[in-house]
Design a protein around this motif. Structure first.
Motif, PDB file in Angstrom:
ATOM      1  N   GLN A 250       0.675  -1.665  -0.154  1.00  0.00           N
ATOM      2  CA  GLN A 250      -0.208  -0.728  -0.695  1.00  0.00           C
ATOM      3  C   GLN A 250       0.578   1.262  -0.159  1.00  0.00           C
ATOM      4  O   GLN A 250       1.108   2.341  -0.443  1.00  0.00           O
ATOM      5  CB  GLN A 250      -1.160  -0.209   1.138  1.00  0.00           C
ATOM      6  N   PHE A 251       1.687   0.980   0.658  1.00  0.00           N
ATOM      7  CA  PHE A 251       3.063   2.380   0.474  1.00  0.00           C
ATOM      8  C   PHE A 251       3.184   2.466  -0.307  1.00  0.00           C
ATOM      9  O   PHE A 251       3.570   4.152  -1.278  1.00  0.00           O
ATOM     10  CB  PHE A 251       4.212   1.690   1.662  1.00  0.00           C
ATOM     11  N   ALA A 252       3.877   1.844  -1.778  1.00  0.00           N
ATOM     12  CA  ALA A 252       4.446   1.679  -2.570  1.00  0.00           C
ATOM     13  C   ALA A 252       3.333   2.045  -4.248  1.00  0.00           C
ATOM     14  O   ALA A 252       3.559   2.947  -4.448  1.00  0.00           O
ATOM     15  CB  ALA A 252       4.956   0.271  -2.766  1.00  0.00           C
ATOM     16  N   LEU A 253       2.271   1.679  -4.155  1.00  0.00           N
ATOM     17  CA  LEU A 253       1.383   1.675  -4.964  1.00  0.00           C
ATOM     18  C   LEU A 253       0.453   3.181  -3.665  1.00  0.00           C
ATOM     19  O   LEU A 253      -0.279   3.779  -5.408  1.00  0.00           O
ATOM     20  CB  LEU A 253       0.225   0.537  -5.315  1.00  0.00           C
ATOM     21  N   LEU A 254       0.028   3.784  -3.517  1.00  0.00           N
ATOM     22  CA  LEU A 254      -1.255   3.744  -2.773  1.00  0.00           C
ATOM     23  C   LEU A 254      -0.294   5.705  -1.934  1.00  0.00           C
ATOM     24  O   LEU A 254      -1.265   6.943  -1.766  1.00  0.00           O
ATOM     25  CB  LEU A 254      -1.883   3.974  -2.585  1.00  0.00           C
ATOM     26  N   GLY A 255       1.119   5.171  -1.526  1.00  0.00           N
ATOM     27  CA  GLY A 255       0.989   5.916  -1.023  1.00  0.00           C
ATOM     28  C   GLY A 255       0.458   6.137   0.872  1.00  0.00           C
ATOM     29  O   GLY A 255       1.034   7.003   1.473  1.00  0.00           O
ATOM     30  N   ALA A 256       0.175   5.027   1.159  1.00  0.00           N
ATOM     31  CA  ALA A 256      -0.239   5.307   2.596  1.00  0.00           C
ATOM     32  C   ALA A 256       0.718   4.673   3.545  1.00  0.00           C
ATOM     33  O   ALA A 256       1.472   3.800   3.233  1.00  0.00           O
ATOM     34  CB  ALA A 256      -1.379   4.185   2.014  1.00  0.00           C
ATOM     35  N   PHE A 257       1.328   5.948   4.827  1.00  0.00           N
ATOM     36  CA  PHE A 257       1.738   5.531   6.005  1.00  0.00           C
ATOM     37  C   PHE A 257       1.158   5.642   7.161  1.00  0.00           C
ATOM     38  O   PHE A 257       0.282   6.421   7.103  1.00  0.00           O
ATOM     39  CB  PHE A 257       3.364   6.839   5.387  1.00  0.00           C
ATOM     40  N   SER A 258       1.235   4.353   7.996  1.00  0.00           N
ATOM     41  CA  SER A 258       1.164   4.604   8.847  1.00  0.00           C
ATOM     42  C   SER A 258       2.194   4.654  10.178  1.00  0.00           C
ATOM     43  O   SER A 258       3.211   3.823   9.984  1.00  0.00           O
ATOM     44  CB  SER A 258      -0.236   3.124   9.991  1.00  0.00           C
ATOM     45  N   SER A 259       2.343   5.404  11.096  1.00  0.00           N
ATOM     46  CA  SER A 259       3.497   5.287  12.036  1.00  0.00           C
ATOM     47  C   SER A 259       3.203   4.296  13.097  1.00  0.00           C
ATOM     48  O   SER A 259       4.221   4.154  13.822  1.00  0.00           O
ATOM     49  CB  SER A 259       3.516   6.937  12.799  1.00  0.00           C
ATOM     50  N   LEU A 260       2.310   3.124  13.299  1.00  0.00           N
ATOM     51  CA  LEU A 260       2.556   2.770  13.991  1.00  0.00           C
ATOM     52  C   LEU A 260       2.187   1.272  13.492  1.00  0.00           C
ATOM     53  O   LEU A 260       1.712   0.133  13.563  1.00  0.00           O
ATOM     54  CB  LEU A 260       0.692   1.925  14.668  1.00  0.00           C
ATOM     55  N   SER A 261       2.759   0.713  12.361  1.00  0.00           N
ATOM     56  CA  SER A 261       2.414  -0.258  11.145  1.00  0.00           C
ATOM     57  C   SER A 261       3.897  -1.013  11.229  1.00  0.00           C
ATOM     58  O   SER A 261       4.445  -0.667  12.262  1.00  0.00           O
ATOM     59  CB  SER A 261       3.150  -0.039   9.270  1.00  0.00           C
ATOM     60  N   LYS A 262       3.437  -2.238  11.318  1.00  0.00           N
ATOM     61  CA  LYS A 262       4.769  -3.905  12.030  1.00  0.00           C
ATOM     62  C   LYS A 262       5.106  -4.193  10.824  1.00  0.00           C
ATOM     63  O   LYS A 262       6.000  -4.688  10.849  1.00  0.00           O
ATOM     64  CB  LYS A 262       3.800  -4.607  12.625  1.00  0.00           C
ATOM     65  N   ALA A 263       5.091  -3.451   9.785  1.00  0.00           N
ATOM     66  CA  ALA A 263       5.760  -3.678   8.368  1.00  0.00           C
ATOM     67  C   ALA A 263       6.825  -3.295   8.211  1.00  0.00           C
ATOM     68  O   ALA A 263       7.654  -3.877   7.087  1.00  0.00           O
ATOM     69  CB  ALA A 263       4.115  -3.707   6.660  1.00  0.00           C
ATOM     70  N   TYR A 264       7.236  -1.928   8.864  1.00  0.00           N
ATOM     71  CA  TYR A 264       8.494  -1.219   8.338  1.00  0.00           C
ATOM     72  C   TYR A 264       8.718  -0.538   9.475  1.00  0.00           C
ATOM     73  O   TYR A 264       8.045  -0.561  10.588  1.00  0.00           O
ATOM     74  CB  TYR A 264       8.029  -0.470   7.086  1.00  0.00           C
ATOM     75  N   THR A 265       9.938  -0.647  10.026  1.00  0.00           N
ATOM     76  CA  THR A 265      10.413   0.500  10.658  1.00  0.00           C
ATOM     77  C   THR A 265      11.186   1.282  10.577  1.00  0.00           C
ATOM     78  O   THR A 265      12.293   1.244   9.501  1.00  0.00           O
ATOM     79  CB  THR A 265      11.102  -0.596  11.953  1.00  0.00           C
ATOM     80  N   THR A 266      12.252   2.870  11.881  1.00  0.00           N
ATOM     81  CA  THR A 266      13.170   3.420  10.971  1.00  0.00           C
ATOM     82  C   THR A 266      14.048   2.622  11.085  1.00  0.00           C
ATOM     83  O   THR A 266      14.374   2.015  11.343  1.00  0.00           O
ATOM     84  CB  THR A 266      13.178   4.480  12.416  1.00  0.00           C
ATOM     85  N   ALA A 267      15.141   3.166   9.263  1.00  0.00           N
ATOM     86  CA  ALA A 267      16.218   2.257   9.593  1.00  0.00           C
ATOM     87  C   ALA A 267      16.898   2.006  10.318  1.00  0.00           C
ATOM     88  O   ALA A 267      17.595   0.640  11.076  1.00  0.00           O
ATOM     89  CB  ALA A 267      16.579   3.336   8.020  1.00  0.00           C
ATOM     90  N   PHE A 268      17.544   3.532  11.166  1.00  0.00           N
ATOM     91  CA  PHE A 268      18.522   2.622  12.703  1.00  0.00           C
ATOM     92  C   PHE A 268      18.089   1.719  13.081  1.00  0.00           C
ATOM     93  O   PHE A 268      18.525   1.269  13.777  1.00  0.00           O
ATOM     94  CB  PHE A 268      18.877   3.870  12.629  1.00  0.00           C
ATOM     95  N   GLU A 269      16.670   1.732  13.929  1.00  0.00           N
ATOM     96  CA  GLU A 269      15.765   0.735  14.955  1.00  0.00           C
ATOM     97  C   GLU A 269      16.442  -0.478  14.390  1.00  0.00           C
ATOM     98  O   GLU A 269      15.992  -1.277  15.033  1.00  0.00           O
ATOM     99  CB  GLU A 269      14.737   1.878  15.620  1.00  0.00           C
ATOM    100  N   SER A 270      16.192  -0.477  13.308  1.00  0.00           N
ATOM    101  CA  SER A 270      15.915  -2.064  12.540  1.00  0.00           C
ATOM    102  C   SER A 270      17.474  -3.005  12.979  1.00  0.00           C
ATOM    103  O   SER A 270      17.630  -3.380  13.310  1.00  0.00           O
ATOM    104  CB  SER A 270      15.633  -2.610  11.370  1.00  0.00           C
ATOM    105  N   LEU A 271      18.320  -1.728  13.406  1.00  0.00           N
ATOM    106  CA  LEU A 271      19.827  -2.448  13.730  1.00  0.00           C
ATOM    107  C   LEU A 271      20.057  -3.191  14.744  1.00  0.00           C
ATOM    108  O   LEU A 271      20.537  -2.902  15.542  1.00  0.00           O
ATOM    109  CB  LEU A 271      20.518  -1.431  13.268  1.00  0.00           C
ATOM    110  N   CYS A 272      18.576  -3.178  16.216  1.00  0.00           N
ATOM    111  CA  CYS A 272      19.020  -3.325  17.407  1.00  0.00           C
ATOM    112  C   CYS A 272      19.457  -4.628  17.241  1.00  0.00           C
ATOM    113  O   CYS A 272      20.134  -5.153  18.700  1.00  0.00           O
ATOM    114  CB  CYS A 272      17.287  -3.228  17.582  1.00  0.00           C
ATOM    115  N   ARG A 273      19.313  -5.726  17.022  1.00  0.00           N
ATOM    116  CA  ARG A 273      20.517  -7.297  16.827  1.00  0.00           C
ATOM    117  C   ARG A 273      21.591  -7.217  16.075  1.00  0.00           C
ATOM    118  O   ARG A 273      22.058  -7.930  16.390  1.00  0.00           O
ATOM    119  CB  ARG A 273      19.082  -7.845  16.216  1.00  0.00           C
ATOM    120  N   LEU A 274      22.569  -5.749  16.618  1.00  0.00           N
ATOM    121  CA  LEU A 274      23.823  -6.215  16.691  1.00  0.00           C
ATOM    122  C   LEU A 274      24.241  -5.684  17.150  1.00  0.00           C
ATOM    123  O   LEU A 274      24.204  -5.692  18.712  1.00  0.00           O
ATOM    124  CB  LEU A 274      24.632  -4.607  15.265  1.00  0.00           C
TER     125      LEU A 274
END
Length: 1213
Positions: free
Chosen positions: A965-989
């Motif tokens: 939906q983000f790709a095709l419609l531009g829909a964005f939700s800050s509560l989504s579990k499908a994506y996260t902020t970039a640097f926070e995704s490195l939490c398992r380093l």
């Protein structure tokens, strides 16, 4: 009784018997042996049955047939009368063989041997009737077991109180050739599994000895079970191993093993449980219980096999790069630069204290510390230079003088008080980015790592490179000159880095190494800059190769003949090869280990363990469960050898300082050939010949010697005695004509073969014995006793180099007096004490570990059976990887650990008491680990070569509907579990805890999809994902409504991009191809205009703040503009300008790495919102994660992270 029958009838021979007496005795013995045989044959003929005669099935009568009855398989079937008759025949044959030896010894030069043979009547303290196999061994081998051999053998068979014990017997008395086979055959009674434990260098010779003595008529099978971690055992294979051991015991065979085989088997048991192979582990545990109950061990050369230097380690867990890599080896290489800079000057100012051999090809000089007085001078010079000008990666030059003085003390003094520690660790210079380098420098300088490597280790003697399996490019321990240990490694990482660097500096790079280095350089992003650094270190480089463009790697002949000779020894060239090819691949560490040592070989079991050695110098380093027996008959042994050496015929020769026109080998050979009294043997136990191998020494010596000698005996690379004649023909000594003509040969034995080699040299031969660093009395005596007639005609001359002359004079009350043989012996005894002190801390640590492990085993043992579980097996794990803080950081309010803590445990108290016999032992980890070696299993080495990441289960790909939906419609939700902020995704380093990653989220505009972030199943990698980070290649962008300005960037996986690509042509949002700029010659792609897929063809406008975040996350190494540099500093909380007086007045405080500790408003990190320095986190992310361990020091980001301040000039022009 049977023995007396022969002795009563044979002539009595005194020590002054004449040749005629000996000949009459020989004739009598022949007659008597023939008479006894005739009686036996007649008795056997009477026993034949008519049926057997009729069908011709009766065996042919022969001496061999009668002797075979003495073997264990047939002895029990004989009647008492037959036993007595056959024993009488065996004794008659031994008497005949002795008579023949006596006649052969009537030559005048062998009078001592004749007297000894006359005194050795045989069978005086043991009965052949009770031990028929010993009698059979005598007959088959043509020997007579001497009284002293039987005395030692009895102690080994039946030690007092059934305790583990080792005993001493002089060199050349038949420990390995007679006593070991005799004792092993007696003990192997189908109820005990007899194991002969011998070190690998002596293993081949021991196997030949056992087969020769026991494999013929004695009919004892020699079993082998070379056990190591390379064996991939399943349950069936484990059962086969168990059956082989039971078969060996049942058949009364002898099991020949090496210490590592015994220890490896023991370690594999807990390893199987920990790794989930519990069925295999249970079978191996049953076998280990069997061994503990039935194994009867005989340890040859016990001082070697119980040595604290030997320790077997199974590395466990997921391997990872060592801490602070790759900067760790960069810092070490810079320190070695300073050694190269200061060493020649220091050597001039302090002659005799520092040895410096300049390289003929302009490379790094060979440096070795000879005296302790120079150590502080060298360390101080290096530390002053560091504190004055800093190092790349440790910018200290801008710090106040008080800070630099405090750092000087911190990196040069091992013992620090609280104030000295606080001056550094409590100061502003102590940050996350400077802490590790400071600790590393402290370890190298104050911790003694540099001094240890330059003073205690000699290239090609104590360490060097090796071609072996498992393969390694790192320096490995050497057992002797040019004799690398087969699978050992130095365990201390900084010792490994320094010694490996020195090896390549001294040896130079091979052609293939240079091709590899140049190919890597050409493909790197800093090729031209790096090549110019190479040019500065080259030697006579042709002008055509002054620029990298002039190098054509396809023209291999040109490279090898013209370019490589100039590059081979260049320090910067070697450093590049090591830093980019060797160290990133080889310098790995493991979190845990299983370990075992000589303590485990000497453990108390149901059956005692016995052993012997030629000296007792290492008795203090024996495991507590092993007792050294001082037999009254052997107390003279040490004094006897010293008496031989102190006789008048033995001399001392001082070697002159090295001649620049001659190598050390040529100087020694020239000196030996010029002696007034000729020298026929060189025993290089001091390892003074480094430039030539054994064959080259033999050839050179033969050319320099006169024509009276036809050949030289030496040991080849396969540990075989060989001989080379004047026509350069090389043969095995055993099969050559020179085997019986040693009087026409010279003999050269290198360091590793001055022990265990037995040659019957002429009685007039004289040996040159070299002395060298750390030469103990044991090694000196073992080498000298290669001259078996020492003190009885043969003599030695000690050749003393200048380095050892200085040390010997330091032990004399009158240093200017002449050096004598007594002085040499006193010095070697002092070196022995020093070596024991050096080994005691390792001995104690191994002892503590053994005591702890034995308690764990006792907890799960009941009625002789051990029940192990995975949780219990994990208790045997020890920490393997040690942090820099653990190794080197000083502890306030307490001194470094120099003693063991008191305990009520009896075994531990005994250990402590023995340590107290040596005052002021140092138990610091650096002192221990520098000298410790370890054995790695081959498959671990293989994993280092071919596995870039440990095994893990891949995560299942999934295109989440909200990403679509983000790709095709531009829909964005800050509560989504499908994506996260970039640097926070490195939490398992592994480095994630060093920073609050949410503080790098910015405005939350840079996102990553879950499918991009999750590459493997989390449980498979214990939630650490350093090795499984995906590269940034595909982006989705969402533009602000009615604008071309990019509002959000989402990083997605190639899988998601593949599914979305067909639909993006009709989407208002855009799919982009992206790659971070890692080469200065390429344009940046952060404008996102390279390849776009969207319904909107208008070029996107990417805010620089958002582009900077993307570049940092992706690992971009080059900054496009000064504006981008300022934005990076703002985002990370770094100061972009030099601190000024006005800024200080406003309250500004800037950390050494540039992080803002306080701005004019009192904010940490300025406007960024970051409260802790992100420098260390970004170093790991950009180097280890994004660059797979490659260095980034010469890039924009590398310089920025090291504290460099950029100016606009960097991007102008």
């Amino acid at each position: 009784m049977a023995a007396m029958l022969v002795r009563d009838r044979e002539p009595v021979l005194g020590s002054n018997a004449t040749t005629e007496d000996l000949l009459r005795n020989l004739e009598y013995c022949k007659s008597y042996a023939k008479e006894v045989y005739s009686v036996l044959a007649a008795s056997a003929s009477i026993s034949r049955t008519s049926i057997a005669r009729g069908v011709q099935q009766w065996p042919r009568l022969s001496p061999t047939m009668f002797l075979q009855q003495l073997s264990h398989r047939r002895w029990s079937d004989l009647s008492e009368s037959w036993k007595k008759r056959i024993v009488e025949y065996g004794i008659a044959l031994t008497a005949l063989q002795r008579a023949e030896r006596l006649v052969n010894l009537t030559d005048t030069p062998r009078k001592d041997d004749l007297v000894n043979e006359l005194r050795n009547i045989g069978h005086t303290n043991w009965s052949p009737y009770d031990r028929p196999e010993s009698l059979l061994m005598e007959v088959e081998s043509g020997i007579t077991i001497r009284k002293v051999q039987e005395d030692i053998g009895k102690q080994m068979r039946e030690p007092e109180y059934s305790r583990n014990a080792v005993m001493q017997l002089n060199m050349g008395e038949g420990k390995s050739s007679v006593i070991a086979p005799m004792v092993a055959a007696t003990l192997a009674d189908s109820h005990r599994l007899v194991r002969v434990i011998v070190a690998k260098p002596q293993s081949k010779q021991m196997a030949q000895m056992l087969i020769a003595k026991l494999g013929g008529l004695v009919d004892r099978r020699i079993y082998y079970l070379p056990f190591s971690r390379t064996l991939k055992l399943d349950t069936a294979a484990a059962e086969v191993v168990d059956s082989i051991l039971h078969e060996c015991m049942r058949n009364r065979g002898i099991l020949l093993v090496q210490p590592e085989h015994v220890l490896s088997f023991k370690l594999m048991v807990p390893e199987c449980y920990i790794s989930g192979k519990e069925e295999v582990g249970r079978q191996l545990m049953r076998t280990q219980d069997f061994l503990d109950q039935h194994a009867r061990d005989i340890v040859d050369e016990s001082d070697e096999n119980f040595s604290v230097r030997f320790e077997l380690i199974y590395t466990m867990g997921m391997q990872s790069p060592i801490e602070l890599s790759p900067d760790r080896w960069f810092f070490v290489q810079q320190v070695l630069d300073l050694v190269k800079k200061f060493a020649p000057t220091i050597a001039e100012q302090h002659p005799g204290s520092l040895e410096v051999h300049l390289s003929p090809s302009g490379g790094v000089p060979r440096v070795r510390i000879l005296r302790a007085d120079i150590e502080s001078v060298l360390v101080s010079c290096i530390a002053v230079e560091i504190c004055k000008n800093g190092l790349d990666g440790l910018q200290i030059s801008r710090q106040p003088e008080t800070v630099r003085n405090a750092v000087f003390n911190y990196i040069t003094k091992f013992e620090l008080d609280d104030a000295e520690i606080s001056a550094v660790e409590g100061g502003v210079f102590w940050t996350e980015s400077t802490k590790a380098p400071l600790l590393l420098l402290r370890g190298i300088l104050a911790g003694g790592v540099l001094i240890f490597t330059l003073g205690q280790k000699r290239w090609r003697v104590n360490y060097g490179l090796a071609s072996r399996t498992p393969s390694t490019r790192l320096a490995v321990p050497y057992r002797a000159k040019d004799s690398p240990s087969l699978r050992s490694e130095f365990s201390h990482p900084d010792v490994v880095i320094i010694l490996t660097s020195l090896c390549f500096y001294y040896e130079g790079l091979h052609d293939e190494d240079l091709f590899t280095a140049l190919a890597h350089l050409v493909d790197s992003d800093q090729a031209d800059i790096e090549y110019q650094a190479w040019i500065k270190d080259t030697f006579h480089l042709p002008c055509a190769f002054k620029q990298l463009q002039g190098v054509n790697l396809e023209d291999r002949l040109q490279c090898v003949s013209k370019l490589f000779p100039a590059l081979r020894y260049g320090k910067s060239v070697v450093d590049y090869f090591l830093s980019h090819i060797v160290f990133p691949k080889e310098m790995k560490e493991f979190p845990h280990k299983l370990s075992a040592s000589g303590w485990d070989i000497g453990k108390r079991k149901t059956q005692p363990t016995t052993g012997f050695s030629g000296t007792n110098d290492s008795r203090c380093l024996l495991p507590l469960d092993v007792e050294h027996l001082d037999l009254d008959e052997q107390k003279h042994t040490n004094a006897l050898v010293l008496e031989y050496l102190l006789q008048d015929g033995n001399l001392v020769k001082l070697m002159a300082p090295g001649n620049s026109n001659l190598t050390d080998a040529e100087s020694l050979l020239s000196m030996v050939t010029q002696f007034k009294l000729p020298v026929q043997v060189i025993l290089d136990v001091g390892a003074q010949i480094l430039e030539l191998n054994n064959l080259e020494v033999a050839k050179t010596w033969l050319k320099m010697s006169n024509s009276s000698k036809e050949a030289v005996v030496f040991v080849n690379g396969e540990d075989e005695l060989c001989v080379i004649d004047r026509k350069d023909r090389i043969d095995l000594l055993q099969t050559s004509s020179f085997a019986a003509r040693l009087d026409s040969c010279l003999v050269f034995l290198d360091e590793s073969h001055t022990r265990g080699i037995d040659l019957k040299l002429p009685v007039h031969y004289r040996a040159a014995v070299t002395l060298g660093a750390n030469l103990t009395k044991d090694r000196l005596v073992q080498a000298s006793m290669r001259m078996r007639k020492l003190g009885k005609g043969q003599t030695v001359v000690f050749c003393i180099p200048l380095e050892i002359q200085t040390k010997i004079r330091g032990t004399k009350s009158d240093p200017d007096s002449e050096i004598t043989v007594a002085d040499v012996l006193l010095w070697s005894i002092a070196e022995t004490h020093t070596e024991m002190r050096r080994g005691m801390p390792l001995w104690a640590v191994q002892g503590q570990r053994y005591i702890r492990q034995e308690k764990l085993w006792q907890q799960i043992m009941q009625n002789g059976k051990t029940t192990l579980t995975k949780s219990h097996a994990e208790q045997f794990l020890e920490e393997e990887a040690q942090s820099l803080e653990h190794r080197y950081r000083p502890h306030p309010s307490q001194s470094q650990s120099t003693h063991l803590s008191n305990t009520t445990d009896v075994a531990s108290q005994l250990l402590i008491n023995r340590c107290r016999e040596f005052d002021h032992l140092q138990f610091s980890s650096s002192t221990l680990q520098e000298e410790q070696e370890r054995e790695l299993s081959p498959e671990i080495e293989q994993q280092r070569q071919i596995q870039r990441a440990p095994p893990a289960m891949p995560a299942t790909h999934h295109l989440h509907p909200e990403v679509e939906q983000f790709a095709l419609l531009g829909a964005f939700s800050s509560l989504s579990k499908a994506y996260t902020t970039a640097f926070e995704s490195l939490c398992r380093l592994s480095i994630a805890d060093a920073l609050e990653l949410s503080q790098l989220a910015g405005e939350g505009n840079l996102l990553v999809s879950t499918d991009f972030a999750d590459t493997v199943k989390q449980h498979a990698i214990a939630s650490v994902s350093d090795a499984f980070q995906r590269h940034v290649s595909w982006l989705l962008t969402k533009r602000a409504h009615g604008s071309n300005t990019v509002e959000y960037i989402m990083i997605i996986s190639p899988y998601e991009a593949n599914l979305l690509h067909p639909h993006m042509r009709s989407s208002p949002n855009t799919l982009h191809v992206y790659k971070p700029r890692a080469n200065s010659g390429y344009a940046a792609l952060d404008g996102l205009g390279f390849h776009t897929v969207s319904v909107d063809d208008a070029p996107p406008i990417v805010p620089r703040a958002l582009a900077v975040q993307l570049n940092l996350f992706a690992g971009q190494l080059y900054i496009s503009s000064y504006a981008d540099y300022l934005e990076i500093c703002r985002f990370l909380g770094l100061s972009a300008q030099h601190p000024t007086k006005d800024m200080e007045d406003q309250g500004w405080q800037v950390d050494a790495d540039g992080f803002i500790l306080r701005d004019e408003q009192g904010r940490v990190g300025g406007v960024s919102g970051v409260t802790r320095s992100p420098i260390n986190f970004l170093k790991v992310l950009m180097s280890k994660i994004r660059r797979n361990g490659d260095g980034i020091a010469k890039t924009h980001m590398g310089s920025l992270l090291e504290g460099k301040l950029f100016q606009t000039l960097e991007w102008e022009g």
